[in-house]
Design a protein around this motif. Sequence first.
Motif, PDB file in Angstrom:
ATOM      1  N   ASN A 110       0.824  -1.213   0.000  1.00  0.00           N
ATOM      2  CA  ASN A 110       0.000   0.000   0.000  1.00  0.00           C
ATOM      3  C   ASN A 110       0.856   1.261   0.000  1.00  0.00           C
ATOM      4  O   ASN A 110       0.487   2.269  -0.611  1.00  0.00           O
ATOM      5  N   ALA A 111       1.989   1.221   0.702  1.00  0.00           N
ATOM      6  CA  ALA A 111       2.887   2.383   0.691  1.00  0.00           C
ATOM      7  C   ALA A 111       3.353   2.684  -0.725  1.00  0.00           C
ATOM      8  O   ALA A 111       3.385   3.845  -1.158  1.00  0.00           O
ATOM      9  N   HIS A 112       3.710   1.631  -1.477  1.00  0.00           N
ATOM     10  CA  HIS A 112       4.157   1.838  -2.859  1.00  0.00           C
ATOM     11  C   HIS A 112       3.005   2.281  -3.757  1.00  0.00           C
ATOM     12  O   HIS A 112       3.206   3.101  -4.660  1.00  0.00           O
ATOM     13  N   ARG A 113       1.821   1.775  -3.509  1.00  0.00           N
ATOM     14  CA  ARG A 113       0.666   2.256  -4.264  1.00  0.00           C
ATOM     15  C   ARG A 113       0.491   3.763  -4.057  1.00  0.00           C
ATOM     16  O   ARG A 113       0.269   4.525  -5.003  1.00  0.00           O
ATOM     17  N   ILE A 114       0.563   4.179  -2.792  1.00  0.00           N
ATOM     18  CA  ILE A 114       0.348   5.594  -2.458  1.00  0.00           C
ATOM     19  C   ILE A 114       1.357   6.480  -3.169  1.00  0.00           C
ATOM     20  O   ILE A 114       0.996   7.477  -3.808  1.00  0.00           O
ATOM     21  N   ILE A 115       2.635   6.128  -3.087  1.00  0.00           N
ATOM     22  CA  ILE A 115       3.655   7.020  -3.646  1.00  0.00           C
ATOM     23  C   ILE A 115       3.629   7.035  -5.171  1.00  0.00           C
ATOM     24  O   ILE A 115       4.097   7.981  -5.813  1.00  0.00           O
ATOM     25  N   GLN A 116       3.040   5.973  -5.763  1.00  0.00           N
ATOM     26  CA  GLN A 116       2.897   5.937  -7.223  1.00  0.00           C
ATOM     27  C   GLN A 116       1.592   6.563  -7.694  1.00  0.00           C
ATOM     28  O   GLN A 116       1.276   6.550  -8.884  1.00  0.00           O
ATOM     29  N   GLY A 117       0.809   7.103  -6.750  1.00  0.00           N
ATOM     30  CA  GLY A 117      -0.435   7.769  -7.118  1.00  0.00           C
ATOM     31  C   GLY A 117      -1.615   6.838  -7.242  1.00  0.00           C
ATOM     32  O   GLY A 117      -2.660   7.233  -7.788  1.00  0.00           O
ATOM     33  N   GLU A 118      -1.497   5.603  -6.730  1.00  0.00           N
ATOM     34  CA  GLU A 118      -2.600   4.646  -6.769  1.00  0.00           C
ATOM     35  C   GLU A 118      -3.251   4.574  -5.382  1.00  0.00           C
ATOM     36  O   GLU A 118      -2.595   4.752  -4.362  1.00  0.00           O
ATOM     37  N   TYR A 119      -4.534   4.276  -5.368  1.00  0.00           N
ATOM     38  CA  TYR A 119      -5.244   4.199  -4.093  1.00  0.00           C
ATOM     39  C   TYR A 119      -4.856   2.919  -3.351  1.00  0.00           C
ATOM     40  O   TYR A 119      -4.745   1.847  -3.959  1.00  0.00           O
ATOM     41  N   PRO A 120      -4.672   3.002  -2.031  1.00  0.00           N
ATOM     42  CA  PRO A 120      -4.369   1.786  -1.266  1.00  0.00           C
ATOM     43  C   PRO A 120      -5.585   0.871  -1.210  1.00  0.00           C
ATOM     44  O   PRO A 120      -6.728   1.324  -1.343  1.00  0.00           O
ATOM     45  N   ASP A 121      -5.322  -0.424  -1.031  1.00  0.00           N
ATOM     46  CA  ASP A 121      -6.399  -1.405  -0.883  1.00  0.00           C
ATOM     47  C   ASP A 121      -6.914  -1.332   0.553  1.00  0.00           C
ATOM     48  O   ASP A 121      -6.233  -1.756   1.485  1.00  0.00           O
ATOM     49  N   LEU A 122      -8.109  -0.796   0.725  1.00  0.00           N
ATOM     50  CA  LEU A 122      -8.680  -0.602   2.049  1.00  0.00           C
ATOM     51  C   LEU A 122      -9.709  -1.663   2.414  1.00  0.00           C
ATOM     52  O   LEU A 122     -10.372  -1.561   3.450  1.00  0.00           O
ATOM     53  N   LEU A 123      -9.851  -2.674   1.567  1.00  0.00           N
ATOM     54  CA  LEU A 123     -10.898  -3.669   1.785  1.00  0.00           C
ATOM     55  C   LEU A 123     -10.400  -4.931   2.466  1.00  0.00           C
ATOM     56  O   LEU A 123     -11.193  -5.726   2.964  1.00  0.00           O
ATOM     57  N   GLN A 124      -9.080  -5.164   2.469  1.00  0.00           N
ATOM     58  CA  GLN A 124      -8.555  -6.394   3.057  1.00  0.00           C
ATOM     59  C   GLN A 124      -8.829  -6.430   4.559  1.00  0.00           C
ATOM     60  O   GLN A 124      -8.688  -5.433   5.248  1.00  0.00           O
ATOM     61  N   LYS A 125      -9.188  -7.602   5.033  1.00  0.00           N
ATOM     62  CA  LYS A 125      -9.438  -7.773   6.465  1.00  0.00           C
ATOM     63  C   LYS A 125      -8.470  -8.769   7.103  1.00  0.00           C
ATOM     64  O   LYS A 125      -8.297  -8.770   8.311  1.00  0.00           O
ATOM     65  N   ASN A 126      -7.849  -9.619   6.306  1.00  0.00           N
ATOM     66  CA  ASN A 126      -6.916 -10.624   6.839  1.00  0.00           C
ATOM     67  C   ASN A 126      -5.492 -10.256   6.448  1.00  0.00           C
ATOM     68  O   ASN A 126      -4.821 -10.977   5.719  1.00  0.00           O
ATOM     69  N   SER A 127      -5.034  -9.111   6.903  1.00  0.00           N
ATOM     70  CA  SER A 127      -3.693  -8.646   6.547  1.00  0.00           C
ATOM     71  C   SER A 127      -3.117  -7.856   7.713  1.00  0.00           C
ATOM     72  O   SER A 127      -3.631  -7.911   8.825  1.00  0.00           O
ATOM     73  N   ASP A 128      -2.060  -7.105   7.438  1.00  0.00           N
ATOM     74  CA  ASP A 128      -1.459  -6.271   8.477  1.00  0.00           C
ATOM     75  C   ASP A 128      -1.879  -4.815   8.335  1.00  0.00           C
ATOM     76  O   ASP A 128      -1.339  -3.940   8.990  1.00  0.00           O
ATOM     77  N   CYS A 129      -2.846  -4.551   7.462  1.00  0.00           N
ATOM     78  CA  CYS A 129      -3.301  -3.183   7.202  1.00  0.00           C
ATOM     79  C   CYS A 129      -4.829  -3.163   7.189  1.00  0.00           C
ATOM     80  O   CYS A 129      -5.458  -3.865   6.393  1.00  0.00           O
ATOM     81  N   PHE A 130      -5.437  -2.373   8.087  1.00  0.00           N
ATOM     82  CA  PHE A 130      -6.890  -2.345   8.226  1.00  0.00           C
ATOM     83  C   PHE A 130      -7.396  -0.907   8.103  1.00  0.00           C
ATOM     84  O   PHE A 130      -6.735   0.034   8.522  1.00  0.00           O
ATOM     85  N   PHE A 131      -8.599  -0.791   7.542  1.00  0.00           N
ATOM     86  CA  PHE A 131      -9.257   0.512   7.447  1.00  0.00           C
ATOM     87  C   PHE A 131     -10.634   0.428   8.087  1.00  0.00           C
ATOM     88  O   PHE A 131     -11.402  -0.499   7.834  1.00  0.00           O
ATOM     89  N   PHE A 132     -10.947   1.437   8.957  1.00  0.00           N
ATOM     90  CA  PHE A 132     -12.261   1.527   9.585  1.00  0.00           C
ATOM     91  C   PHE A 132     -12.881   2.870   9.201  1.00  0.00           C
ATOM     92  O   PHE A 132     -12.309   3.921   9.500  1.00  0.00           O
ATOM     93  N   GLN A 133     -14.026   2.806   8.532  1.00  0.00           N
ATOM     94  CA  GLN A 133     -14.696   4.038   8.130  1.00  0.00           C
ATOM     95  C   GLN A 133     -15.412   4.644   9.329  1.00  0.00           C
ATOM     96  O   GLN A 133     -16.288   4.024   9.929  1.00  0.00           O
TER      97      GLN A 133
END
Length: 753
Positions: free
Chosen positions: A495-518
Motif C-alpha cells: 500500500n505504501a508503494h501504491r500511495i507514492i505511485q499515485g494509486e489508491y491503497p487497498d482498504l478492503l482487506q481484512k486478513n492482513s497487516d493493514c486495516f481501514f475503519f470508516q
Amino acid sequence: MAEEKALRLEGIVEHVLFTNEKNGYTVLELDVDGSLVTVVGEIGTAEEGERLLVEGEYQNHPKFGAQFHAQYWERRLPADAANIQRYLASGVIKGIGPSLARKIVENFGDRTLEVMEKTPTRLLEVRGISPKKCESIAAEVQQIFALRGLMQFLVQYDIRSKYAMRAYQRWGSGAVDMIAANPYLLCSHGIDLEFQKADAMAQEMDFSPSCRQRIQAGMVYILNYNANSGYTCLPLDKLREKVSAYLQIAVADFDAAYAELLDEHDIYAYDKGGRTFVYLEDYYIAEQYIADRVGVILDFSAPETREDWNQLIDEQESQNGMQYADLQREAINTALSRSMMILTGGPGTGKTTTLNAIIRLYEKTGYRVMIAAPTGRAASRISDLTGYDASTIHRMLAVEYDMSGNMCFQHNEQNPLECDVMVVDEMSMVDVLLFEHLLRALRLGCKLVLVGDCDQLPSVGAGNLLRDLIDSERVPVVALKEIFRQAQKSSIITNAHRIIQGEYPDLLQKNSDCFFFQRLTAGQATDLMLELVQTRLPQAYGYSPTEDIQVITPSRKGVLGVVELNKQLQEALNPPSTSTAEVKSVLYTFREGDKVMQMKNNYDIIWHKEGENGTGIFNGDIGYLRTINRQTQEVTAEFDGRFVTYAFDQLDQLELAYAITVHKSQGSEFQAVVIPLLGGFPRLYYRNLLYTAVTRARRLLILIGSKNVIYQMVDNNRRMNRYTCLRDMLQRPQTEQPSLPEDIPELKQEETE
C-alpha cells in the motif's frame, strides 16, 4: 492571571531554598510581617536579608500546600543596619563573610550599601580591608548593582529576569545603556526575546515605527520564522513584501534598512537567475559550504575499476548464499568505486540488505566505517537492522561550549572523526546546518554514503537537503525500485508503494497487516482509536499501549490533532490518581508514567545510564516520565535507558507523546500505528505525508476515518517545496532553475512543527 486576582506581598527574604542560575527560577521563604510565605517564580538570584515586593497569586500544592507564584517582582535592598549585615553575611559578595560584614556595618550603619556603591574606596576605613581587597569588593558590588539595575529596568517592561541575565552575561554593566539605545538587541541570538515583546518595549520607549533598528530586527525575525518553517532563504521581493506589511512601513524604509544590514554582513544575498535570495548568516554559510565540500569530495579521487569490486560482490553472494538484484549490485559497486553516493528506495526494496553488503565489503578492504542517523530511534533502528553500532550525528560530533556559552561541536576541521567511510541513514531528516557540521568533521579523503527515502517528508529543520542533492545530478544516485517477494506479502509495504505511485491503497482487506475503519465524525474516530489502543490491540496482539502502539496524526490542532488526542489518551491510559504525582505545564498536566517527547534539541542536559554519563536529548526523542519531585521542583524522564532530570521551568521542552505528528514520527518505526484521517487542514493532507505515516508501521497499520479523504491525499501530489539555493550552488554554473513555491507562511502558529 486576571488583574483583580493579583495579590501583592512585601517582606524580607528569610531563606533561599533553590535557584536555577541559568533561568532565575527560585524557591524562597519570604518573611511577610512575621509569617513565612513560600514564593516561587523566575525571581533570579535573590539573597537572604533583601526586601522583595512580589505580585502574583496563591496556588495550592498537593504536597507542600499554599505557594505564592510570583509573576512580577521588585527588589528593594535592605535599608536598615541589621538586615544589611545579614545580607552581606549571606555570601552575596565574594570576600565578605559574617565577621567582615559586621565590621563594615558598624562603620557605615544604614548607609552601608550606598557607600559601597557610590564611594567604595571608603571601605579602606574598615580595619582588615587592604587596597587590593577593597578593589575586589568594589568590582563585585558594581556587578551586583549592575545586574539588579538591569533586572529592575527590564521588569518595568514585563521582561522576565532570565533575559536580563542573558543580556548581562553578554554586555556586562553596559547592558542597560545598550538596550536603552536599541531594545531590539534583546532579540539577538543567545538572548532570544520574542520580537513582539521587544517591539512593545520599544513602543513604550517612543521608538519610531520606521526606525532602522525595528525594521532590521523585523527582517531577521521573519527570516528566522521562515527558517523554522523549513526555508533557508527568502526571495528579496517576498521578504520586502512580508516585512513591509507586517511592520506597516514604507518600501523605501525597508530598502534603506536592508542595504545597511547587508553591508554589516548580518544577512547575505545570493543571485539565482537574476532573482535575489536573502539568507541569515548561518544558513548561507551552510549551503555554500555543503556545495563546495561536495564538489571537493566528488573530485577527490577518480573512480576505481569496477571489475575488482564485482569479484568481491560475487564472493559476498557466495558466502551469504544469496543473489543481489541488478540495482543492488549497482549500488554496492557505486558505493565502493565512488567517493560519495546516495542510496534511496522505499520499504521492501532491499536498502538494508544492500547497505549491509556495502559496510561488510568496506571493512573487508580495510576501511574504518562509522554509521550515523539524525535521531536516537533512527540510530537504534539501523543498529538493529545491520548489526553494526550506530550513533546520532549530534552524539558522534560531540557538543561543547566556547567562552561565550555558544554551542559548537568537538569534532570539526581541526579534530576530524577517525573514519574512512561515513554512512548516514534517514537522510531525508537531516537539515543543512547539521549536514554542514558533519561535513566539517570528515577527513578530506573520507567516503560518504547517504541512505534515505526521498519520497518521505523533508527535515523539520531548514532545507530540502536530500532532494536538492539528488536533483542537482552531481552526486551518484541509485534508487532501488523492486519490491522483493517476501515484502510483497505485507499490505503495509504494497500500500505504501501504491500511495507514492499515485494509486489508491487497498482498504478492503481484512486478513492482513493493514486495516481501514470508516468513521465519518471526529467523535466516532476518537472513540474507536481509544478502544483500539486501550483494549483491543493489547488483547489481540499482546501489544503495550504505550511502548508498542503509536497514534500518528497530520496536525497539531483540531479535535483529531496531537494536543486533543494526547489529552484523551492520557485520560484513558494514565488517569489522575491520588498515588500519582503530577505537574502542570503550558499545554498539559504531566503525570508519572506519561509517554513524552523532547520537542527541541538540548545539547547540554545531562543523562545517566548504568554508570555512564553523557549529555544531550534531542528533538523527537521519546521517553517516559518516571518521577515528579515537588520539593526539588524537578521531574525525571527515561529515554531508552538514559535518565534525565528537568526543572519544572524546563517542561516546555516536553510534550505528551501518546499521539505525535507525522513530522515527529520520521526516523521511527512502531509495532502498531493508528492513524485518524478526517481532513480539516488541507495543507497537511497530501501524498508524501500519507506515505511517511504509513511507512512508520512495522507489523500493524490501522487507518480510521474517511475513505474519500485518503483518496484525496493520494491525488494531492503537492511536494514540500521550500526556498533553498543549494541545488543551484551545486550545479554552478547553473543551467536550470528549480521550481519554487510562490507563498511563504504567514506569521501565525502553523498546524505542524
